[in-house]
Scaffold this active site. Structure first.
Site, PDB file in Angstrom:
ATOM      1  N   ASP A  15     -10.848   1.315 -24.411  1.00  0.00           N
ATOM      2  CA  ASP A  15     -11.576   0.955 -23.165  1.00  0.00           C
ATOM      3  C   ASP A  15     -11.288   2.614 -22.678  1.00  0.00           C
ATOM      4  OD1 ASP A  15     -10.062  -1.640 -23.305  1.00  0.00           O
ATOM      5  OD2 ASP A  15      -8.347  -1.251 -22.559  1.00  0.00           O
ATOM      6  N   GLU A  40       3.210  -7.789   8.233  1.00  0.00           N
ATOM      7  CA  GLU A  40       3.317  -5.962   8.613  1.00  0.00           C
ATOM      8  C   GLU A  40       4.684  -5.515   7.824  1.00  0.00           C
ATOM      9  OE1 GLU A  40       1.841  -3.929  10.534  1.00  0.00           O
ATOM     10  OE2 GLU A  40       0.382  -5.657  10.848  1.00  0.00           O
ATOM     11  N   PRO A  53       0.700  -1.303  -0.002  1.00  0.00           N
ATOM     12  CA  PRO A  53      -0.012  -0.082   0.480  1.00  0.00           C
ATOM     13  C   PRO A  53       0.399   1.274  -0.290  1.00  0.00           C
ATOM     14  CG  PRO A  53      -0.592  -1.220   2.041  1.00  0.00           C
ATOM     15  CD  PRO A  53       0.712  -2.479   1.406  1.00  0.00           C
ATOM     16  N   ARG A  74      -3.389  -8.812 -20.589  1.00  0.00           N
ATOM     17  CA  ARG A  74      -4.415  -8.371 -21.672  1.00  0.00           C
ATOM     18  C   ARG A  74      -4.003  -7.052 -23.060  1.00  0.00           C
ATOM     19  NH1 ARG A  74      -7.541  -3.429 -21.116  1.00  0.00           N
ATOM     20  NH2 ARG A  74      -9.341  -3.947 -22.231  1.00  0.00           N
TER      21      ARG A  74
END
Ligand code: ADE
Length: 247
Positions: free
Chosen positions: A170, A117, A90, A155
């Site tokens: 897209d 962690e 993150p 893709r």
């Protein structure tokens, strides 16, 4: 053109199903991409094959030990993988379509799935080229994030999508969200397909789609407009939408 994803994980079983379906299954079958998982437990330390340990300095949770991660990365490199090592965390740069495009042109990509962690800081310093997050929320580990990246990147590998220009239309391509789509029946529960789509007038359809894409992006993701590729007609249309909204 083919791309090999090397995935370092404590849970290789999580990767058994996601790539067995649809476009990615076909791409694997045709040799356009390969997804290889490497079980970090096999590089664990000591009789218990430990892969995590208590944090120096104390505190909550466990930290992934550096030795198993580095042993796995070095083995993948020694077998000839040339591409970057990406840590899913993150704390990384938030993943986006342009990043997916750049990664799709590589021959190898190593994805390191963190757990607990986090990983020992020295792994990031010495062996990780890039840190990537898939969004501002916390997952239990990097595995699902790695799957998202494999899917979005695979893709875009040339030849993976049957219809080459479907990637060009897209959402995000050109920086706008996609226009609304309809299929048969022409009337569903009293709701009609917009007349222009039944007209056969390809110029009018293209203009309608462009305007719908602009309208949608303005309504839902106005932040995207500043980076979108817009011509003078687009700008005039947006100006009109904005003044209608004010009036
Ligand atoms: N690991 C935990 N949360 C994550 C996120 N949002 N993106 C990438 N890796 C993660």
């Amino acid at each position: 053109m083919s791309l090999v994803f090397h995935i370092l994980t404590l849970f290789p079983g999580m990767f058994e199903s996601p790539f067995r379906w649809g476009i990615l299954a076909k791409a694997i079958q045709e040799g356009k991409i390969r997804v290889e998982t490497h079980d970090l437990r096999e590089y664990g330390v000591g009789p218990h094959r430990a892969t995590d340990d208590y944090p120096y300095g104390g505190g909550e949770g466990m930290v992934m030990k550096p030795d198993p991660l580095v042993a796995a990365i070095e083995e993948i490199r020694a077998r000839g993988a040339k591409g970057p090592v990406i840590l899913l965390t993150p704390q990384g740069e938030v993943f986006h379509q342009q990043m997916a495009k750049e990664l799709a042109s590589l021959s190898d990509l190593t994805l390191v799935c963190g757990r607990y962690e986090g990983v020992d800081e020295r792994v990031r310093q010495g062996w990780v080229d890039q840190e990537v997050s898939i969004g501002d929320y916390i997952l239990t580990g990097g595995e699902l994030a790695a799957m998202v990246i494999v899917d979005a990147v695979a893709r875009l590998v040339p030849g993976v999508l049957g219809n080459e220009d479907s990637a060009l239309k897209d959402s995000f391509e050109g920086g706008l969200l996609k226009y609304p789509q309809y299929t048969r029946p022409a009337v569903f529960r009293g709701m009609r397909v917009p007349e222009v789509l039944l007209s056969g007038d390809h110029g009018a359809i293209a203009r309608w789609r462009r305007r719908q894409a602009l309208k949608r992006t303005l309504e839902r993701r106005p932040d995207l407009l500043s980076k979108a590729e817009l011509d003078s007609e687009d700008l005039r249309f947006l100006e009109r939408l904005r003044s209608e909204a004010e009036g």
